[in-house]
Scaffold this active site. Structure first.
Site, mmCIF file in Angstrom:
data_model
loop_
_atom_site.group_PDB
_atom_site.id
_atom_site.type_symbol
_atom_site.label_atom_id
_atom_site.label_comp_id
_atom_site.label_asym_id
_atom_site.label_seq_id
_atom_site.Cartn_x
_atom_site.Cartn_y
_atom_site.Cartn_z
ATOM 1 N N ASP A 31 0.873 -1.160 0.000
ATOM 2 C CA ASP A 31 0.000 0.000 0.000
ATOM 3 C C ASP A 31 0.920 1.222 0.000
ATOM 4 O O ASP A 31 2.118 1.116 0.301
ATOM 5 C CB ASP A 31 -0.890 -0.041 1.248
ATOM 6 C CG ASP A 31 -1.763 1.187 1.380
ATOM 7 O OD1 ASP A 31 -2.357 1.606 0.375
ATOM 8 O OD2 ASP A 31 -1.815 1.756 2.489
ATOM 9 N N ASP A 82 0.065 5.186 1.011
ATOM 10 C CA ASP A 82 -0.050 6.107 2.155
ATOM 11 C C ASP A 82 -0.081 5.344 3.470
ATOM 12 O O ASP A 82 -0.923 4.464 3.673
ATOM 13 C CB ASP A 82 -1.338 6.935 2.044
ATOM 14 C CG ASP A 82 -1.373 7.797 0.796
ATOM 15 O OD1 ASP A 82 -1.239 9.017 0.925
ATOM 16 O OD2 ASP A 82 -1.526 7.233 -0.307
#
Length: 216
Positions: free
Chosen positions: A9, A11
């Site tokens: 992922d 952020d």
């Protein structure tokens, strides 16, 4: 098991992007005569997306009739700020270098819109051979579509991939895709959340712990 590929992922997992949002949120609040918010309160909402940050910025709820207008105002300001202060979480330089040395491809699978993802990676700069954004699939995380697409582009079986994320949607997507899931406990996890409830396959208190799972 040594993975055939590792997906991250963006952020709150690979990159500490909250550093950009601190000024975005508080500059917008200041423009509207609202007092500044503490960094921690902003950090907790970064992984929840633009609507959540708009709610935080203007003290409104998701059912506000103009919520999309507020969201776009926040994103327009973020477009100028993206990548200004964002950095890799400490320890990821070594992790990515190790993956390269082992010949293990890595990629980014994010719900962050393509515009801001590309700007962020360009301005940091950070190069990733594989980057999947929500525009690339019909259903974004927690659906497994984006993870499966990345594995397909890498030409590796999903069950030989690891996925690392800091939100329950990341773990749910990994499970649905048949990938080994890693919860990034160092990410943007709110005080009222308990990542152990997500039932990830493994938990990381810092990025360097991923090297241990790689046998390094």
């Amino acid at each position: 098991m040594t993975p055939s590929a590792v997906l991250f992922d963006l952020d709150g997992t690979l990159v500490d992007t909250a550093l950009d949002f601190f000024s975005v949120v508080n500059e917008l609040r200041d423009a509207d005569g609202l007092p500044p918010l503490p960094d921690r309160k902003i950090r907790d909402q970064v992984s929840n997306g633009g609507v959540a940050l708009a709610c935080l910025t203007w003290n409104i709820t998701r059912d506000h009739p103009d919520i999309q207008t507020y969201r776009q105002r926040l994103l327009d300001h973020y477009e100028y700020k993206v990548g200004e202060n964002a950095v890799l979480f400490s320890g990821f330089d070594a992790v990515l270098q190790t993956l390269r040395s082992l010949g293990i491809p890595w990629g980014i699978v994010t719900n962050k819109p393509r515009l801001y993802t590309d700007l962020l990676l360009e301005r940091m700069p950070l190069h990733a051979d594989y980057v999947i954004c929500p525009e690339d699939v019909i259903k974004s995380k927690p659906a497994p579509d984006s993870l499966l697409l990345c594995a397909e582009k890498m030409q590796v079986p999903p069950d030989q991939c690891w996925y690392v994320g800091d939100h329950i949607r990341d773990i749910e997507a990994a499970h649905a895709a048949g990938m080994k899931s890693f919860a990034a406990n160092f990410g943007y996890i709110a005080d009222d959340e308990d990542p152990t409830d997500w039932k990830a396959d493994a938990y990381l208190s810092n990025p360097a712990e991923l090297l241990q799972h790689l046998g390094q």
